[in-house]
Design a protein around this motif. Structure first.
Motif, PDB file in Angstrom:
ATOM      1  N   ALA A 153     -21.484  -2.028   1.966  1.00  0.00           N
ATOM      2  CA  ALA A 153     -22.909  -1.235   0.980  1.00  0.00           C
ATOM      3  C   ALA A 153     -23.644   0.241   1.837  1.00  0.00           C
ATOM      4  CB  ALA A 153     -23.366  -1.949   3.142  1.00  0.00           C
ATOM      5  N   ALA A 154     -22.365   0.695   2.026  1.00  0.00           N
ATOM      6  CA  ALA A 154     -22.548   2.128   1.872  1.00  0.00           C
ATOM      7  C   ALA A 154     -22.504   2.307   0.079  1.00  0.00           C
ATOM      8  CB  ALA A 154     -21.688   3.222   2.444  1.00  0.00           C
ATOM      9  N   MET A 155     -20.859   2.193  -0.438  1.00  0.00           N
ATOM     10  CA  MET A 155     -20.221   2.024  -1.330  1.00  0.00           C
ATOM     11  C   MET A 155     -21.063   1.985  -2.362  1.00  0.00           C
ATOM     12  SD  MET A 155     -16.303   0.464  -1.878  1.00  0.00           S
ATOM     13  CE  MET A 155     -14.922   0.762  -0.349  1.00  0.00           C
ATOM     14  N   ASN A 156     -21.859  -0.031  -2.577  1.00  0.00           N
ATOM     15  CA  ASN A 156     -22.956   1.094  -3.675  1.00  0.00           C
ATOM     16  C   ASN A 156     -24.181   1.302  -3.206  1.00  0.00           C
ATOM     17  OD1 ASN A 156     -20.733  -1.581  -4.307  1.00  0.00           O
ATOM     18  ND2 ASN A 156     -22.071  -3.785  -3.378  1.00  0.00           N
ATOM     19  N   THR A 157     -24.231   1.436  -2.304  1.00  0.00           N
ATOM     20  CA  THR A 157     -25.835   2.248  -2.096  1.00  0.00           C
ATOM     21  C   THR A 157     -25.122   3.634  -3.801  1.00  0.00           C
ATOM     22  OG1 THR A 157     -26.758   1.678   0.041  1.00  0.00           O
ATOM     23  CG2 THR A 157     -27.745   3.521  -1.291  1.00  0.00           C
ATOM     24  N   ILE A 158     -23.917   3.831  -3.202  1.00  0.00           N
ATOM     25  CA  ILE A 158     -23.829   4.881  -4.279  1.00  0.00           C
ATOM     26  C   ILE A 158     -23.934   5.075  -5.377  1.00  0.00           C
ATOM     27  CG2 ILE A 158     -21.638   6.357  -4.077  1.00  0.00           C
ATOM     28  CD1 ILE A 158     -21.652   6.485  -1.140  1.00  0.00           C
ATOM     29  N   ARG A 159     -23.264   4.024  -5.654  1.00  0.00           N
ATOM     30  CA  ARG A 159     -23.201   3.461  -6.805  1.00  0.00           C
ATOM     31  C   ARG A 159     -24.393   3.192  -7.793  1.00  0.00           C
ATOM     32  NH1 ARG A 159     -18.461  -0.904  -5.200  1.00  0.00           N
ATOM     33  NH2 ARG A 159     -16.750   0.157  -5.657  1.00  0.00           N
ATOM     34  N   LYS A 160     -24.864   2.293  -7.213  1.00  0.00           N
ATOM     35  CA  LYS A 160     -26.487   2.055  -7.599  1.00  0.00           C
ATOM     36  C   LYS A 160     -27.189   3.361  -8.581  1.00  0.00           C
ATOM     37  CE  LYS A 160     -30.160   1.906  -4.175  1.00  0.00           C
ATOM     38  NZ  LYS A 160     -31.063   0.436  -3.480  1.00  0.00           N
ATOM     39  N   HIS A 161     -27.264   4.777  -7.360  1.00  0.00           N
ATOM     40  CA  HIS A 161     -27.574   5.357  -7.144  1.00  0.00           C
ATOM     41  C   HIS A 161     -27.068   6.801  -8.915  1.00  0.00           C
ATOM     42  CE1 HIS A 161     -29.729   5.451  -3.936  1.00  0.00           C
ATOM     43  NE2 HIS A 161     -30.972   5.377  -4.782  1.00  0.00           N
ATOM     44  N   VAL A 162     -25.725   6.446  -9.831  1.00  0.00           N
ATOM     45  CA  VAL A 162     -25.633   6.699 -11.429  1.00  0.00           C
ATOM     46  C   VAL A 162     -25.108   5.799 -11.888  1.00  0.00           C
ATOM     47  CG1 VAL A 162     -23.809   8.082  -9.435  1.00  0.00           C
ATOM     48  CG2 VAL A 162     -22.867   6.044  -9.886  1.00  0.00           C
ATOM     49  N   SER A 163     -26.409   4.643 -12.085  1.00  0.00           N
ATOM     50  CA  SER A 163     -25.836   3.498 -12.723  1.00  0.00           C
ATOM     51  C   SER A 163     -27.635   3.681 -13.644  1.00  0.00           C
ATOM     52  CB  SER A 163     -25.607   2.981 -12.164  1.00  0.00           C
ATOM     53  OG  SER A 163     -25.769   1.565 -13.242  1.00  0.00           O
ATOM     54  N   ILE A 165     -28.136   0.300 -14.909  1.00  0.00           N
ATOM     55  CA  ILE A 165     -28.024  -0.774 -14.540  1.00  0.00           C
ATOM     56  C   ILE A 165     -28.208  -1.497 -13.741  1.00  0.00           C
ATOM     57  CG2 ILE A 165     -25.368  -1.324 -14.739  1.00  0.00           C
ATOM     58  CD1 ILE A 165     -26.437  -3.385 -17.100  1.00  0.00           C
ATOM     59  N   LYS A 166     -27.407  -0.801 -11.688  1.00  0.00           N
ATOM     60  CA  LYS A 166     -27.508  -1.470 -11.111  1.00  0.00           C
ATOM     61  C   LYS A 166     -28.426  -1.446 -10.282  1.00  0.00           C
ATOM     62  CE  LYS A 166     -21.906  -0.491 -10.879  1.00  0.00           C
ATOM     63  NZ  LYS A 166     -21.887  -0.117 -11.683  1.00  0.00           N
ATOM     64  N   GLY A 167     -28.483  -2.053  -8.521  1.00  0.00           N
ATOM     65  CA  GLY A 167     -29.764  -1.233  -8.267  1.00  0.00           C
ATOM     66  C   GLY A 167     -31.976  -2.081  -9.092  1.00  0.00           C
ATOM     67  N   GLY A 168     -31.234  -2.932  -9.310  1.00  0.00           N
ATOM     68  CA  GLY A 168     -32.732  -3.675  -9.586  1.00  0.00           C
ATOM     69  C   GLY A 168     -32.523  -2.841 -11.490  1.00  0.00           C
ATOM     70  N   GLY A 198     -26.363  -5.320  -7.178  1.00  0.00           N
ATOM     71  CA  GLY A 198     -27.804  -5.320  -7.063  1.00  0.00           C
ATOM     72  C   GLY A 198     -28.040  -5.209  -8.078  1.00  0.00           C
ATOM     73  N   PRO A 199     -27.847  -5.712  -9.375  1.00  0.00           N
ATOM     74  CA  PRO A 199     -28.265  -5.479 -10.577  1.00  0.00           C
ATOM     75  C   PRO A 199     -29.864  -5.973 -11.178  1.00  0.00           C
ATOM     76  CG  PRO A 199     -26.351  -6.485 -11.162  1.00  0.00           C
ATOM     77  CD  PRO A 199     -26.436  -6.319  -9.909  1.00  0.00           C
ATOM     78  N   THR A 200     -30.019  -7.106 -10.640  1.00  0.00           N
ATOM     79  CA  THR A 200     -30.955  -7.286 -10.640  1.00  0.00           C
ATOM     80  C   THR A 200     -31.499  -7.947  -9.026  1.00  0.00           C
ATOM     81  OG1 THR A 200     -30.378 -10.283 -10.419  1.00  0.00           O
ATOM     82  CG2 THR A 200     -30.477  -9.468 -12.277  1.00  0.00           C
ATOM     83  N   VAL A 201     -31.773  -6.862  -8.349  1.00  0.00           N
ATOM     84  CA  VAL A 201     -32.029  -7.224  -6.791  1.00  0.00           C
ATOM     85  C   VAL A 201     -32.220  -5.403  -5.979  1.00  0.00           C
ATOM     86  CG1 VAL A 201     -31.788  -8.667  -4.915  1.00  0.00           C
ATOM     87  CG2 VAL A 201     -31.289  -9.356  -6.912  1.00  0.00           C
ATOM     88  N   PRO A 202     -33.240  -5.099  -6.106  1.00  0.00           N
ATOM     89  CA  PRO A 202     -33.897  -3.731  -5.856  1.00  0.00           C
ATOM     90  C   PRO A 202     -33.630  -3.971  -4.178  1.00  0.00           C
ATOM     91  CG  PRO A 202     -35.732  -4.368  -6.314  1.00  0.00           C
ATOM     92  CD  PRO A 202     -34.184  -5.824  -6.783  1.00  0.00           C
TER      93      PRO A 202
END
Length: 421
Positions: A153-163, A165-168, A198-202
């Motif tokens: 969960a922590a990894m993916n929270t970081i990933r979506k803030h440098v992308s 396409i991720k994070g919805g 979460g590319p399609t789910v925020p």
């Protein structure tokens, strides 16, 4: 049970768990309504190609689309394109796949439907660096995350803030089309917003959460990455964004469902089964030690479960990389477990990733029993030294106990099965 080979039994347990997550079975039950306009299929993850093939078979209408999966995990599709890219470290093929997926959802209308087929592994398969960041930056982030020991969960929270396409953001790009996400969860707790980042789910994870995790796990990220995450430009869309108001999210497979199927198979073969949890996290070797303690208690004192019994658990452990050995979280878990139950002839175990790959090699995991450590010693392998060096693959390979089922076409995370006779 004495006449049944433990490896055969444990393999049947694994196969039952995987079958319960087979997209051929699960997608049919979650088909969206036919739209007035176009149907675009997109997807990412280690199970996305098989999900696309399954969707083609059951969708009674015109479709087009594109999904990205790991190298070697492709499937034959007639109308949906398949791109293969690198996992667990992103590459240029993944970068091109992200670009094409974003392009695929441009210019849609409210009459159009986007079906997103999302499974675990999509985080690495969808590099799309934000701002002035580069693919090299995103690779550096991924490598730091994999070595950190941080929970997924922590990894993916970081990933979506440098992308981008991720994070919805992929669903936001499809607006005003309706997006229906069909998700195979490999996340402890089954939050679909965390599967493939979460590319399609925020979700509600913020920049502050990302920065807190970076600090807590002492990650060393490139200066450009830190500058971006510290800027408002890194903010991901929130769940109450009106662009998501018509969208639907359906969890079509999960660890919990697969563990129940595994337990049912054990009972069919005459062995009682218990499920500890479908969402166990933590350092793989430490979780292995705890499981070994439970197995010893059952084997020697017949508690907390009477034997014979199959003990099952799922979730996703982590490995803090200390050296450059060969292994994965399941083989590392199992090596620690093997050390903990050494000499106990009644204990047999399998730990494997349900996608068919554990770490970077071709095995899903490995088998272990009370003789494992002694057999390693006879082969010139020191089990404790191998564990200290993150070298579990080498240890199990030396005694021929790797488990290599090949790509399964799905991914509901790890399966740990411990048989006590």
């Amino acid at each position: 049970m004495t006449e049944i080979d433990p490896k055969t039994f444990l393999t049947a347990i694994f196969n039952a768990a995987v079958a319960a997550a087979d997209p051929q079975r699960t997608i049919r039950d979650r088909l969206p309504a036919m739209p007035k306009g176009r149907t675009i299929v997109i997807g990412a993850g280690k199970g996305s190609a098989q999900m696309a093939a399954a969707f083609e078979k059951v969708w009674d209408g015109p479709i087009e689309g594109l999904v990205v999966t790991r190298y070697g995990y492709g499937a034959t599709c007639q109308r949906i394109g398949i791109i293969e890219a690198a996992h667990p470290v992103p590459d240029a093929a993944g970068l091109e796949a992200s670009r094409r997926l974003l392009e695929k959802v441009q210019g849609l209308t409210a009459d159009d439907l986007v079906v997103a087929l999302i499974s675990g592994g999509g985080s690495a398969l969808l590099p799309s660096p934000a701002g002035g960041l580069t693919l090299a930056d995103e690779i550096a982030v991924n490598e730091a995350l994999l070595a950190s020991g941080a929970p997924i969960a922590a990894m993916n929270t970081i990933r979506k803030h440098v992308s981008t396409i991720k994070g919805g953001r992929l669903a936001a790009a499809a607006y005003p089309a309706k997006v229906v996400s069909l998700v195979v969860s490999d996340i402890p707790g089954d939050n679909p917003a965390l599967v493939a980042s979460g590319p399609t789910v925020p979700d509600s994870g913020s920049r502050e959460n990302a920065l807190a995790s970076i600090a807590a796990y002492d990650m060393r990220l490139p200066a450009a990455v830190m500058a971006h995450i510290n800027s408002p430009a890194a903010e991901a869309p929130c769940g109450d964004d009106p662009r998501f108001s018509r969208n639907e999210v359906h969890l079509i497979a999960s660890a919990g469902v697969s563990l129940e199927a595994a337990a049912a198979e054990a009972r069919r073969q005459g062995i009682e089964a218990v499920i500890l949890s479908d969402s166990i996290e933590g350092e793989a070797r430490e979780v292995g030690g705890v499981h070994a303690a439970i197995a010893r208690e059952v084997a020697t004192r017949n508690r907390p479960f009477p034997k014979p019994v199959l003990i099952l658990s799922g979730g996703e452990t982590t490995v803090t990389v200390r050296t450059k050995g060969k292994g994965g979280r399941n083989s590392e878990f199992l090596l620690a477990f093997a050390i903990g139950i050494s000499g106990m002839a009644s204990v047999h175990a399998l730990a494997a990733d349900t996608d068919g790959i554990d770490g970077s090699e071709d095995n899903a995991g490995a088998f272990a029993d009370g003789s494992t450590v002694a057999r390693m010693r006879a082969a010139g392998v020191d089990a404790k030294a191998m564990l200290a060096g993150n070298n579990a693959w080498t240890a199990f390979n030396a005694i021929g106990d790797l488990f290599v089922p090949g790509p399964t076409g799905t991914n509901v995370n790890d399966l740990r099965a411990i048989l006590i006779r």
